[in-house]
Design a protein around this motif. Structure first.
Motif, mmCIF file in Angstrom:
data_model
loop_
_atom_site.group_PDB
_atom_site.id
_atom_site.type_symbol
_atom_site.label_atom_id
_atom_site.label_comp_id
_atom_site.label_asym_id
_atom_site.label_seq_id
_atom_site.Cartn_x
_atom_site.Cartn_y
_atom_site.Cartn_z
ATOM 1 N N ALA A 36 5.667 -5.945 -7.762
ATOM 2 C CA ALA A 36 6.458 -6.984 -8.435
ATOM 3 C C ALA A 36 7.230 -7.863 -7.452
ATOM 4 O O ALA A 36 7.135 -9.104 -7.514
ATOM 5 N N PRO A 37 8.007 -7.298 -6.509
ATOM 6 C CA PRO A 37 8.732 -8.189 -5.587
ATOM 7 C C PRO A 37 7.810 -8.957 -4.644
ATOM 8 O O PRO A 37 8.134 -10.079 -4.233
ATOM 9 N N GLU A 38 6.655 -8.379 -4.305
ATOM 10 C CA GLU A 38 5.713 -9.079 -3.425
ATOM 11 C C GLU A 38 5.099 -10.281 -4.136
ATOM 12 O O GLU A 38 4.930 -11.357 -3.542
ATOM 13 N N ILE A 39 4.748 -10.114 -5.409
ATOM 14 C CA ILE A 39 4.181 -11.224 -6.169
ATOM 15 C C ILE A 39 5.246 -12.287 -6.436
ATOM 16 O O ILE A 39 4.960 -13.490 -6.432
ATOM 17 N N ALA A 40 6.493 -11.850 -6.649
ATOM 18 C CA ALA A 40 7.581 -12.815 -6.856
ATOM 19 C C ALA A 40 7.733 -13.737 -5.651
ATOM 20 O O ALA A 40 8.054 -14.922 -5.791
ATOM 21 N N LYS A 41 7.487 -13.209 -4.442
ATOM 22 C CA LYS A 41 7.584 -14.031 -3.235
ATOM 23 C C LYS A 41 6.522 -15.120 -3.205
ATOM 24 O O LYS A 41 6.691 -16.141 -2.529
ATOM 25 N N MET A 42 5.411 -14.910 -3.938
ATOM 26 C CA MET A 42 4.343 -15.904 -3.970
ATOM 27 C C MET A 42 4.737 -17.136 -4.770
ATOM 28 O O MET A 42 4.063 -18.165 -4.710
ATOM 29 N N TRP B 218 -4.091 -5.201 -3.291
ATOM 30 C CA TRP B 218 -3.129 -6.301 -3.363
ATOM 31 C C TRP B 218 -1.887 -5.990 -2.518
ATOM 32 O O TRP B 218 -1.423 -6.829 -1.746
ATOM 33 N N LEU B 219 -1.375 -4.780 -2.672
ATOM 34 C CA LEU B 219 -0.151 -4.425 -1.941
ATOM 35 C C LEU B 219 -0.400 -4.428 -0.437
ATOM 36 O O LEU B 219 0.423 -4.934 0.337
ATOM 37 N N SER B 220 -1.541 -3.903 -0.020
ATOM 38 C CA SER B 220 -1.871 -3.865 1.400
ATOM 39 C C SER B 220 -1.961 -5.274 1.978
ATOM 40 O O SER B 220 -1.419 -5.553 3.056
ATOM 41 N N LEU B 221 -2.625 -6.192 1.273
ATOM 42 C CA LEU B 221 -2.774 -7.553 1.777
ATOM 43 C C LEU B 221 -1.454 -8.313 1.768
ATOM 44 O O LEU B 221 -1.140 -9.048 2.709
ATOM 45 N N LEU B 222 -0.672 -8.149 0.701
ATOM 46 C CA LEU B 222 0.591 -8.888 0.614
ATOM 47 C C LEU B 222 1.616 -8.397 1.627
ATOM 48 O O LEU B 222 2.532 -9.137 1.998
ATOM 49 N N PRO C 246 -7.723 -7.298 13.520
ATOM 50 C CA PRO C 246 -7.300 -8.130 14.659
ATOM 51 C C PRO C 246 -5.839 -8.567 14.579
ATOM 52 O O PRO C 246 -5.191 -8.748 15.606
ATOM 53 N N LEU C 247 -5.317 -8.725 13.380
ATOM 54 C CA LEU C 247 -3.922 -9.148 13.242
ATOM 55 C C LEU C 247 -2.977 -8.058 13.740
ATOM 56 O O LEU C 247 -2.017 -8.326 14.469
ATOM 57 N N LEU D 201 -0.729 -11.060 7.796
ATOM 58 C CA LEU D 201 -1.444 -12.300 7.511
ATOM 59 C C LEU D 201 -0.512 -13.285 6.807
ATOM 60 O O LEU D 201 0.219 -12.897 5.897
ATOM 61 N N PRO D 202 -0.491 -14.566 7.203
ATOM 62 C CA PRO D 202 0.322 -15.556 6.474
ATOM 63 C C PRO D 202 -0.014 -15.550 4.986
ATOM 64 O O PRO D 202 -1.164 -15.341 4.604
ATOM 65 N N ARG D 203 1.007 -15.776 4.163
ATOM 66 C CA ARG D 203 0.850 -15.570 2.721
ATOM 67 C C ARG D 203 -0.327 -16.331 2.139
ATOM 68 O O ARG D 203 -1.146 -15.767 1.417
#
Length: 489
Positions: free
Chosen positions: A183-189, A233-237, A484-485, A241-243
């Motif tokens: 929830a907080p990660e998606i809110a940042k989007m 989703w959680l791993s990628l967010l 690589p990141l 990696l830039p959003r």
């Protein structure tokens, strides 16, 4: 009738793309965040209800604004340019409560600045097909002011580009074990990007009249694909990696998990083994792995159709069906049961004999005809969109992952580095992808399994990942897949 919907929910829809599914999801998430209920309660609040934005002023400015560039090319005085354009857009605008765009004049230093901004934002359009009407065009999802629902030219909701799979994805994430963390990660989007603040300038200060939506339906409170989707989703967010760079990966992996959801649910209804995906790492010549992948694709492609038959067969074996079949008026009672269970329209003509067995057979024919229109094509449509299904190098569809999908899988699963054989095992356990010999021997019979072919298949993947800069071989017996990141950090 509701048979596909009873099995998979309302609805999986083939006539959409991973990006449009992603945008539809974000529109739901924005509406729920506005109500302070983003991924709230892990899906316990049912049914899903939300009020998506329409943002008709911004959409008219971006996509129903042909006179703008023509007026800019006339090189009139700034005041004259504004006057001429405001008159033109007032005549063209649709779906707005008041055709007054004069608020823009106060927000920009000049008409040329306004034109430059609109041109820049137009250049970020998603799925910018030449035949797409202006009310169904979507700007890049910079934030909440870039999110809105698909509409017809009369500003009524359409189910063409947004066919509800995005709403299913929202409910899947609500019911995943990762909902609270997501929830907080998606809110940042949704907030904070400068481009989103520029889009905010396109809308006047007013309270938009939003209609309540929420026609989707997800039959399961829990499913393994919900957690798999949430984990990716959680791993990628949370990755370095830039959003905005995560968005293509989120879109493709979401389509992959929707495909897995369809097949896993279908297999459960058919009492079949858990489906897997034999992946060919494309070779210059036809190989045994390609043959197996084609056969595997065709077998999986029939699973949803078989699930429809199995669902109807289960009705015919039920105690209620048997009770009605043995009653005083068996045929009308059984017909009424089908109306109640699957919403088989009573007005549909039934021309067969008044026999319960023939009635079920007729329902199967009708259900399969409906199934073939859209849901049957989800496997190949989402598979191609995710980068898993391909005809490259042959005339037949099979599983052949693209570089983009491989990169998404690595970014979502490899924190820093991982042993290559461990990575192949992870792809099999989490996604059902069969690439190397150790995984192939678990799903193939002795007469199908060709050790050398799968060893060569694995070697081709290793070379591809090395070319992508995502694998390093330290010795003959030691190869690592690298994110690589994370390695650079």
């Amino acid at each position: 009738m509701w048979i596909d919907e009873q099995i998979w929910g309302h609805r999986l829809w083939d006539a959409t793309t991973p990006w449009l599914i992603f945008l539809e999801f974000l529109g739901v998430a924005e509406a729920k965040d506005r109500d302070q209920s983003l991924l709230d309660g892990q899906g316990k609040t049912y049914p899903l209800r939300f009020k998506p934005a329409q943002r008709m002023y911004a959409r008219n400015i971006l996509y129903n604004n042909e006179p703008m560039l023509r007026i800019a090319d006339e090189k009139l005085a700034d005041s004259a340019s504004w006057d001429k354009w405001l008159s033109a857009i007032a005549n063209r605008a649709q779906g707005v409560p008041l055709r007054d765009f004069s608020y823009l004049r106060k927000r920009f230093n000049s008409f040329s600045d306004f034109v430059a901004l609109v041109s820049m934002l137009r250049g970020t359009t998603i799925e910018n097909g030449p035949n797409k009407r202006w009310s169904s065009r979507f700007v890049f999802p910079f934030g909440r002011h870039a999110l809105y629902e698909d509409l017809s030219l009369t500003a009524s909701r359409e189910y063409i580009n947004f066919g509800l799979p995005g709403e299913l994805v929202y409910q899947m994430l609500c019911r995943s074990a990762y909902a609270a963390e997501l929830a907080p990660e998606i809110a940042k989007m949704l907030d904070g990007d400068p481009c989103d603040r520029l889009l905010q300038l396109m809308e006047p200060d007013y309270d938009e009249d939003r209609s309540t939506r929420g026609n989707s339906y997800l039959p399961y409170a829990r499913h393994e694909t919900f957690d798999d989707l949430g984990q990716d989703w959680l791993s990628l967010l949370r990755s370095p990696l830039p959003r905005f760079d995560t968005y293509p990966h989120l879109a493709s992996l979401t389509a992959l998990h929707l495909l897995r959801y369809q097949l896993l649910v279908a297999a459960a209804h058919c009492f079949s083994v858990k489906p897997h995906f034999i992946c060919e790492i494309i070779a210059p010549k036809r190989t045994p792995v390609r043959e197996l992948s084609i056969s595997n694709f065709q077998s999986n492609d029939t699973l949803p159709s078989r699930a429809v038959d199995a669902y109807i067969d289960a009705i015919g074996r039920s105690e209620e069906w048997e009770r009605r079949r043995l009653g005083e008026t068996p045929f009308p009672d059984c017909r009424r049961l089908l109306v109640d269970i699957v919403r088989w329209p009573e007005e549909d003509d039934y021309s067969g004999q008044p026999d319960e067995t023939e009635l079920l057979a007729d329902l199967k024919r009708a259900a399969q005809a409906r199934h073939r229109k859209h849901v049957a094509a989800v496997h190949r449509s989402y598979g191609a969109g995710a980068g898993l299904v391909s005809r490259r190098g042959t005339s037949q569809l099979r599983y052949a992952p693209t570089d983009a999908l491989l990169k998404s899988l690595i970014l979502a699963n490899v924190e820093t580095r991982m042993d290559y054989s461990e990575f192949l095992d992870l792809l099999y356990r989490r996604y059902g992808l069969v690439i190397g010999e150790r995984e192939a021997v678990q799903v193939l019979s002795d007469d199908e399994f060709d050790r050398k072919s799968f060893q060569m298949n694995s070697a081709r993947l290793e070379r591809r990942l090395r070319t992508l800069g995502m694998l390093r071989r330290l010795s003959d017996a030691c190869a690592y897949v690298e994110n690589p990141l994370s390695v650079r950090m």
